[in-house]
Design an enzyme around this catalytic site. Structure first.
Site, PDB file in Angstrom:
ATOM      1  N   ASP A  47      56.175  45.080  84.319  1.00 15.25           N
ATOM      2  CA  ASP A  47      55.559  45.601  85.544  1.00 15.25           C
ATOM      3  C   ASP A  47      54.752  44.501  86.229  1.00 15.25           C
ATOM      4  O   ASP A  47      53.771  44.007  85.679  1.00 15.25           O
ATOM      5  CB  ASP A  47      54.619  46.768  85.185  1.00 15.25           C
ATOM      6  CG  ASP A  47      54.013  47.399  86.428  1.00 15.25           C
ATOM      7  OD1 ASP A  47      54.713  48.195  87.075  1.00 15.25           O
ATOM      8  OD2 ASP A  47      52.858  47.074  86.767  1.00 15.25           O
ATOM      9  N   TYR A  52      49.726  40.627  92.380  1.00 14.02           N
ATOM     10  CA  TYR A  52      49.242  39.984  91.150  1.00 14.02           C
ATOM     11  C   TYR A  52      49.404  38.461  91.225  1.00 14.02           C
ATOM     12  O   TYR A  52      48.852  37.742  90.391  1.00 14.02           O
ATOM     13  CB  TYR A  52      49.980  40.497  89.898  1.00 14.02           C
ATOM     14  CG  TYR A  52      49.875  41.988  89.640  1.00 14.02           C
ATOM     15  CD1 TYR A  52      48.937  42.778  90.305  1.00 14.02           C
ATOM     16  CD2 TYR A  52      50.708  42.614  88.726  1.00 14.02           C
ATOM     17  CE1 TYR A  52      48.861  44.142  90.081  1.00 14.02           C
ATOM     18  CE2 TYR A  52      50.623  43.982  88.487  1.00 14.02           C
ATOM     19  CZ  TYR A  52      49.700  44.738  89.175  1.00 14.02           C
ATOM     20  OH  TYR A  52      49.623  46.101  88.945  1.00 14.02           O
ATOM     21  N   LYS A  77      55.894  45.587  93.489  1.00 11.89           N
ATOM     22  CA  LYS A  77      55.252  46.537  94.411  1.00 11.89           C
ATOM     23  C   LYS A  77      55.007  45.933  95.784  1.00 11.89           C
ATOM     24  O   LYS A  77      54.704  44.733  95.890  1.00 11.89           O
ATOM     25  CB  LYS A  77      53.916  47.011  93.809  1.00 11.89           C
ATOM     26  CG  LYS A  77      54.048  47.461  92.354  1.00 11.89           C
ATOM     27  CD  LYS A  77      52.766  48.023  91.771  1.00 11.89           C
ATOM     28  CE  LYS A  77      52.908  48.233  90.271  1.00 11.89           C
ATOM     29  NZ  LYS A  77      52.464  47.076  89.472  1.00 11.89           N
ATOM     30  N   HIS A 110      52.386  50.082  96.538  1.00 11.48           N
ATOM     31  CA  HIS A 110      51.314  49.850  95.553  1.00 11.48           C
ATOM     32  C   HIS A 110      50.179  50.883  95.662  1.00 11.48           C
ATOM     33  O   HIS A 110      49.620  51.298  94.646  1.00 11.48           O
ATOM     34  CB  HIS A 110      50.764  48.426  95.715  1.00 11.48           C
ATOM     35  CG  HIS A 110      50.145  47.875  94.480  1.00 11.48           C
ATOM     36  ND1 HIS A 110      50.220  46.565  94.104  1.00 11.48           N
ATOM     37  CD2 HIS A 110      49.404  48.467  93.503  1.00 11.48           C
ATOM     38  CE1 HIS A 110      49.584  46.381  92.958  1.00 11.48           C
ATOM     39  NE2 HIS A 110      49.073  47.520  92.577  1.00 11.48           N
TER      40      HIS A 110
HETATM   41  N1  LIG Z   1      49.597  50.319  90.270  1.00 10.42           N
HETATM   42  C1  LIG Z   1      48.339  49.958  90.161  1.00 10.42           C
HETATM   43  O1  LIG Z   1      47.535  50.100  91.096  1.00 10.42           O
HETATM   44  C2  LIG Z   1      47.877  49.363  88.871  1.00 10.42           C
HETATM   45  C3  LIG Z   1      46.500  49.199  88.638  1.00 10.42           C
HETATM   46  C4  LIG Z   1      46.102  48.684  87.411  1.00 10.42           C
HETATM   47  C5  LIG Z   1      47.050  48.339  86.455  1.00 10.42           C
HETATM   48  N2  LIG Z   1      48.396  48.476  86.731  1.00 10.42           N
HETATM   49  C6  LIG Z   1      49.439  48.082  85.739  1.00 10.42           C
HETATM   50  O2  LIG Z   1      49.091  48.587  84.451  1.00 10.42           O
HETATM   51  C7  LIG Z   1      48.964  47.491  83.543  1.00 10.42           C
HETATM   52  C8  LIG Z   1      47.934  47.749  82.451  1.00 10.42           C
HETATM   53  O3  LIG Z   1      46.685  48.069  82.978  1.00 10.42           O
HETATM   54  P1  LIG Z   1      45.418  47.113  82.824  1.00 10.42           P
HETATM   55  O4  LIG Z   1      45.845  45.709  83.036  1.00 10.42           O
HETATM   56  O5  LIG Z   1      44.351  47.708  83.664  1.00 10.42           O
HETATM   57  O6  LIG Z   1      44.936  47.218  81.333  1.00 10.42           O
HETATM   58  P2  LIG Z   1      45.198  47.949  79.933  1.00 10.42           P
HETATM   59  O7  LIG Z   1      46.576  47.717  79.481  1.00 10.42           O
HETATM   60  O8  LIG Z   1      44.657  49.329  80.021  1.00 10.42           O
HETATM   61  O9  LIG Z   1      44.178  47.093  79.045  1.00 10.42           O
HETATM   62  C9  LIG Z   1      44.291  45.702  78.997  1.00 10.42           C
HETATM   63  C10 LIG Z   1      43.036  45.145  78.335  1.00 10.42           C
HETATM   64  O10 LIG Z   1      43.008  45.555  76.961  1.00 10.42           O
HETATM   65  C11 LIG Z   1      43.104  44.392  76.120  1.00 10.42           C
HETATM   66  N3  LIG Z   1      44.069  44.738  75.052  1.00 10.42           N
HETATM   67  C12 LIG Z   1      45.393  44.964  75.181  1.00 10.42           C
HETATM   68  N4  LIG Z   1      45.939  45.314  74.001  1.00 10.42           N
HETATM   69  C13 LIG Z   1      44.929  45.294  73.099  1.00 10.42           C
HETATM   70  C14 LIG Z   1      44.869  45.547  71.708  1.00 10.42           C
HETATM   71  N5  LIG Z   1      45.953  45.913  71.018  1.00 10.42           N
HETATM   72  N6  LIG Z   1      43.660  45.416  71.079  1.00 10.42           N
HETATM   73  C15 LIG Z   1      42.569  45.065  71.779  1.00 10.42           C
HETATM   74  N7  LIG Z   1      42.559  44.809  73.109  1.00 10.42           N
HETATM   75  C16 LIG Z   1      43.730  44.924  73.761  1.00 10.42           C
HETATM   76  C17 LIG Z   1      43.610  43.268  76.995  1.00 10.42           C
HETATM   77  O11 LIG Z   1      43.087  42.027  76.549  1.00 10.42           O
HETATM   78  P3  LIG Z   1      43.997  40.714  76.321  1.00 10.42           P
HETATM   79  O12 LIG Z   1      44.905  40.569  77.506  1.00 10.42           O
HETATM   80  O13 LIG Z   1      42.974  39.633  76.215  1.00 10.42           O
HETATM   81  O14 LIG Z   1      44.747  40.958  75.036  1.00 10.42           O
HETATM   82  C18 LIG Z   1      43.001  43.633  78.340  1.00 10.42           C
HETATM   83  O15 LIG Z   1      41.647  43.249  78.411  1.00 10.42           O
HETATM   84  C19 LIG Z   1      48.603  46.328  84.475  1.00 10.42           C
HETATM   85  O16 LIG Z   1      48.742  45.078  83.841  1.00 10.42           O
HETATM   86  C20 LIG Z   1      49.538  46.577  85.627  1.00 10.42           C
HETATM   87  O17 LIG Z   1      50.858  46.152  85.309  1.00 10.42           O
HETATM   88  C21 LIG Z   1      48.810  49.004  87.913  1.00 10.42           C
END
Ligand SMILES: NC(=O)c1ccc[n+]([C@@H]2O[C@H](COP(=O)([O-])OP(=O)(O)OC[C@H]3O[C@@H](n4cnc5c(N)ncnc54)[C@H](OP(=O)(O)O)[C@@H]3O)[C@@H](O)[C@H]2O)c1
Length: 274
Positions: A47, A52, A77, A110
């Site tokens: 994704d 980004y 997006k 998005h």
């Molecule tokens: N459409 C939208 O508006 C929108 C908005 C937000 C997000 N998204 C999508 O959703 C994805 C995920 O959301 P997100 O980036 O907000 O975060 P998330 O996946 O909810 O959390 C990521 C965070 O958790 C940490 N982490 C991941 N796996 C872990 C584990 N097993 N143990 C401990 N810590 C862990 C990561 O650190 P490290 O990287 O340091 O491991 C990072 O700080 C995004 O990357 C994006 O593709 C879309």
């Protein structure tokens, strides 16, 4: 069977892997390594978004992998600030050039409003963008089209004014923030719900109640967060830049018992999400 080999099927018959790899807040430089590691681990769903700033290296990692293009499902997006028919076409061309692909698997609007003007009524702009996306879909340049951060009202305005119902709505979903009314509505419309920020951008991992459940199953809090969403038939998109966590987040073959699901359901969000 590993979750990495499981799929959902969108209402137009396109298969989409049940677990995706998120790339928000991964720089263009770091994206090459992160996506390469995810693909080596077995993820087949990535994704990204033009916003980004990492489409180039997401695409390069997919192209440099030994996988065939059709083996990897890639989403990008249309930036939240870009609304309009011509504008959406031009932005898609930029995205596909950035990625270095002939086609895209899933293209999403998005957000229904620009990020610096959340809640603004951009219905006309969203309809015009959607008509461009319908055209790109019909031309075969995109295999599925959808939206992100859309409310029931936002989706209804697309359904009432356009021809193709979105195939996906990507929204913030994690333990404590489950948006039942919106997910139920999407299900009734056959719209697959993708759960972004499944770990609440890391915020959920410190929750004592989640940690307690994780201990019972001898897994990590992140694995509980991801497994919980899968048991609700949602599609989680965890992000990590660490190889061990990328693997851990896909190792979710355990089953959370119904009484523990109820404990997790009763958690209310009391931490700030981004
Ligand atoms: N459409 C939208 O508006 C929108 C908005 C937000 C997000 N998204 C999508 O959703 C994805 C995920 O959301 P997100 O980036 O907000 O975060 P998330 O996946 O909810 O959390 C990521 C965070 O958790 C940490 N982490 C991941 N796996 C872990 C584990 N097993 N143990 C401990 N810590 C862990 C990561 O650190 P490290 O990287 O340091 O491991 C990072 O700080 C995004 O990357 C994006 O593709 C879309």
């Amino acid at each position: 069977m590993s979750i990495l080999n499981e799929i959902y099927t969108l209402y137009n018959g396109i298969n989409i892997p049940k677990l995706g790899f998120g790339t928000w807040q991964i720089s263009n430089t770091a994206a090459y390594e992160a996506v390469s590691v995810a693909l080596k681990t077995g993820y087949r769903h990535i994704d990204t978004a033009r916003a980004y700033g990492n489409e180039e290296n997401v695409g390069r990692a997919v192209r440099d992998s030994k996988l065939k293009r059709e083996e990897v499902f890639v989403t990008s997006k249309l930036p939240a600030e870009i609304k309009g028919f011509k504008e959406a076409h031009a932005s898609f061309e930029k995205t596909i050039r950035n990625l270095g692909f002939d086609y895209l698997d899933l293209f999403l609007i998005h957000a229904p409003w620009p990020w610096n003007d959340k809640g603004r009524d951009c219905t006309e702009g969203n309809i015009a963008s959607w008509k461009a996306m319908e055209e790109l879909y019909r031309e075969g340049k995109i295999r599925a089209i959808g939206v992100s951060n859309f409310s029931i009202t936002d989706i209804n305005s697309i359904i009432e004014n356009c021809e193709i119902i979105p195939m996906v709505n990507q929204i913030a979903l994690y333990i404590g923030h489950i948006q039942n009314a919106l997910t139920d509505y999407c299900r009734r419309q056959n719209i697959l719900v993708e759960a972004y920020s499944p770990l609440a951008t890391g915020g959920a991992l410190k929750r004592e109640a989640i940690r307690e459940v994780a201990k019972k199953y001898n897994v990590s809090p992140a694995q509980v967060c991801i497994r919980y969403l899968l048991q609700k038939e949602l599609l989680p998109l965890p992000k990590s830049t660490h190889a061990n966590r990328i693997a851990e987040n896909a190792d979710v073959g355990f089953i959370i018992r119904e009484d523990d699901i109820e404990i997790l359901d009763s958690i209310r969000q009391d931490f700030r999400h981004f």
